[in-house]
Enzyme design. Structure first.
Site, PDB file in Angstrom:
ATOM      1  N   ARG A  43       0.839  -1.203   0.000  1.00  0.00           N
ATOM      2  CA  ARG A  43       0.000   0.000   0.000  1.00  0.00           C
ATOM      3  C   ARG A  43       0.880   1.261   0.000  1.00  0.00           C
ATOM      4  O   ARG A  43       0.566   2.256  -0.674  1.00  0.00           O
ATOM      5  CB  ARG A  43      -0.933  -0.024   1.207  1.00  0.00           C
ATOM      6  CG  ARG A  43      -1.963   1.096   1.241  1.00  0.00           C
ATOM      7  CD  ARG A  43      -3.017   0.794   2.311  1.00  0.00           C
ATOM      8  NE  ARG A  43      -4.031   1.848   2.362  1.00  0.00           N
ATOM      9  CZ  ARG A  43      -4.017   2.865   3.225  1.00  0.00           C
ATOM     10  NH1 ARG A  43      -3.029   2.975   4.098  1.00  0.00           N
ATOM     11  NH2 ARG A  43      -4.982   3.772   3.224  1.00  0.00           N
ATOM     12  N   HIS A  47       0.589   4.144  -2.766  1.00  0.00           N
ATOM     13  CA  HIS A  47       0.280   5.530  -2.410  1.00  0.00           C
ATOM     14  C   HIS A  47       1.441   6.460  -2.757  1.00  0.00           C
ATOM     15  O   HIS A  47       1.232   7.655  -2.972  1.00  0.00           O
ATOM     16  CB  HIS A  47      -0.083   5.642  -0.924  1.00  0.00           C
ATOM     17  CG  HIS A  47      -1.474   5.179  -0.618  1.00  0.00           C
ATOM     18  ND1 HIS A  47      -2.214   5.646   0.442  1.00  0.00           N
ATOM     19  CD2 HIS A  47      -2.275   4.287  -1.250  1.00  0.00           C
ATOM     20  CE1 HIS A  47      -3.418   5.063   0.448  1.00  0.00           C
ATOM     21  NE2 HIS A  47      -3.464   4.231  -0.572  1.00  0.00           N
ATOM     22  N   ASN A  75      -3.753   8.691   3.927  1.00  0.00           N
ATOM     23  CA  ASN A  75      -2.610   8.149   4.660  1.00  0.00           C
ATOM     24  C   ASN A  75      -2.677   8.338   6.172  1.00  0.00           C
ATOM     25  O   ASN A  75      -2.124   7.526   6.920  1.00  0.00           O
ATOM     26  CB  ASN A  75      -1.308   8.796   4.157  1.00  0.00           C
ATOM     27  CG  ASN A  75      -1.029   8.492   2.695  1.00  0.00           C
ATOM     28  OD1 ASN A  75      -1.329   7.415   2.209  1.00  0.00           O
ATOM     29  ND2 ASN A  75      -0.465   9.471   1.985  1.00  0.00           N
ATOM     30  N   HIS A 178      -6.114  -6.372  -2.468  1.00  0.00           N
ATOM     31  CA  HIS A 178      -6.986  -6.469  -1.299  1.00  0.00           C
ATOM     32  C   HIS A 178      -7.343  -7.924  -0.989  1.00  0.00           C
ATOM     33  O   HIS A 178      -8.275  -8.177  -0.240  1.00  0.00           O
ATOM     34  CB  HIS A 178      -8.258  -5.626  -1.503  1.00  0.00           C
ATOM     35  CG  HIS A 178      -8.003  -4.161  -1.445  1.00  0.00           C
ATOM     36  ND1 HIS A 178      -8.901  -3.220  -1.913  1.00  0.00           N
ATOM     37  CD2 HIS A 178      -6.941  -3.449  -0.978  1.00  0.00           C
ATOM     38  CE1 HIS A 178      -8.396  -2.001  -1.731  1.00  0.00           C
ATOM     39  NE2 HIS A 178      -7.206  -2.119  -1.180  1.00  0.00           N
TER      40      HIS A 178
END
Length: 314
Positions: A43, A47, A75, A178
Site C-alpha cells: 500500500r 500511495h 494516509n 486487497h
C-alpha cells in the site's frame, strides 16, 4: 510521464547481488510479529507512486519546507510500515556498505518490498526494475486528490488510474492486492446503515456479511476497528478477492463496484481473474511493473536519501 528506460533489473547485480534476498528476509522477520505488514508495504508503494511518481515522497516528514503526505486523508492514521522500510535500508547498507546506500533510493526499497510481500504471501514474483532516485519534496495536495478512495465511484477511480497512465486492466489487477491485509471500519461504514443518503445499507453488500459488519462497526462506534479485507484467506495472496466480489462479499465500496456496476468493462475482467488465478497473477505482476515505472527519477534527478524521513542536508 517520463520514460522508464533507465530503470533496469540488474542495477545491483554486481554491487549488491543479495539485495533481493536481504529484503525478503527482513520482511519475513517483520511478518512474524505483524501478519498484515506485507499488505501495508504494498500500500505504501501504491500511495507513493500515485503522487509525483515512485519517488518515496510518502516517506518524508513535515519540515520547514515540506508538508508531509503522511497527513493526507488517504494516509493519516492508516499508512504504516515505515519502520520496516528503514530496517530494510539498514540491512542493505550493512550487507553492501557504501554501495546500496549510495545507489539505492528509498523508492527502490518500496518497490522491492512490495514484490517480496506478495511472493511471501503465496502470490506471484516478478523482476523488480531498479535505479529510482528519491524525490526532494512531498505533495500533500496531490496525495489528497490523486490517490483513489474506497468510497469513490468506479468512474472516478478509473479516471485517477487513467491520469497516471494505468488502464482498466491495471485497475482491476491492482485492486486484487486487497486479497490480504485489513481495513478500518471508517473506510466501509458508509455501506452499513445509510448508503449514499438512502437510509438503507448498500444493496450490493451480501446480507450475511452486512450483519457481521454492523455488529463489528456499530453506528457511532470506533472507526479504527480492523477487519480482514478477504474473510476467506486473510493473509494469503490468491484470487479469492475476485470470487468474493461474485458473491457480493467485497468489503470496500470500491472493491464491490468492480463487479456490481452495471455495464462496466471491469465485470468481465473480475470474472476472468476469479476463474483463473494464473491469469490474475500474471496481470498483477505486469501491473505492478507498470505502476513502478510511473515517472521515476533517474540519472542526476533527485537524490539518494540517507534518512527516509528527510531530504539530505535538511
Amino acid at each position: 510521464m517520463t520514460s522508464s528506460a533507465q530503470l533496469n533489473a540488474t542495477f545491483y547485480s554486481g554491487t549488491c547481488p543479495n539485495a533481493s534476498a536481504i529484503v525478503r528476509r527482513t520482511i519475513q522477520q517483520a511478518i512474524q510479529s505483524d501478519a498484515r505488514i506485507g499488505a501495508s508495504l504494498i500500500r505504501l508503494h501504491f500511495h507513493d507512486c500515485f503522487v509525483n511518481g515512485c519517488d518515496a515522497s510518502i516517506l518524508l516528514d513535515d519540515s520547514g519546507s515540506i508538508q508531509s503526505e503522511k497527513n493526507a486523508g488517504p494516509n493519516a492514521n492508516s499508512a504504516r510500515g515505515f519502520n520496516v522500510v528503514d530496517n530494510i535500508k539498514t540491512a542493505l547498507e550493512n550487507a553492501c556498505p557504501g554501495v546500496v546506500s549510495c545507489s539505492d533510493g528509498y523508492s527502490d526499497v518500496l518497490a522491492f518490498a512490495a514484490e517480496a510481500s506478495v511472493s511471501l504471501a503465496g502470490g506471484p514474483s516478478w523482476t523488480v526494475l531498479l535505479g529510482r532516485r528519491d524525490g526532494l519534496t512531498a505533495n500533500l495536495a496531490g496525495a489528497n486528490s490523486s490517490i483513489p478512495s474506497p468510497v469513490e465511484s468506479l468512474s472516478n477511480i478509473t479516471s485517477k488510474f487513467s491520469a497516471v497512465g494505468l488502464n482498466t486492466n491495471d485497475l482491476v489487477a491492482l485492486s486484487g492486492a486487497h486479497t490480504f491485509g485489513r481495513a478500518r471500519c471508517g473506510v466501509f461504514s458508509n455501506r452499513l446503515f445509510n448508503f449514499s443518503g438512502t437510509g438503507n445499507p448498500d444493496p450490493t453488500l451480501n446480507s450475511t456479511l452486512l450483519s457481521t459488519l454492523q455488529q463489528l462497526c456499530p453506528q457511532n462506534g470506533s472507526v479504527s476497528t480492523l477487519t480482514n479485507l478477504d474473510r476467506s484467506t486473510p493473509d494469503a495472496f490468491d484470487n479469492n478477492y475476485f470470487t468474493n466480489l461474485q458473491s457480493n462479499n467485497g468489503l470496500l465500496q470500491s472493491d464491490q463496484e468492480l463487479f456490481s456496476t452495471t455495464g462496466s468493462s471491469t465485470i468481465a475482467i473480475v470474472t476472468s481473474f476469479a476463474s483463473n488465478q494464473t491469469l490474475f497473477f500474471q496481470a498483477f505482476a505486469q501491473s505492478m511493473i507498470n505502476m513502478g515505472n510511473l515517472s521515476p527519477l533517474t540519472g542526476s534527478n533527485g537524490e539518494i536519501r540517507l534518512d527516509c524521513k528527510k531530504v539530505n542536508g535538511s
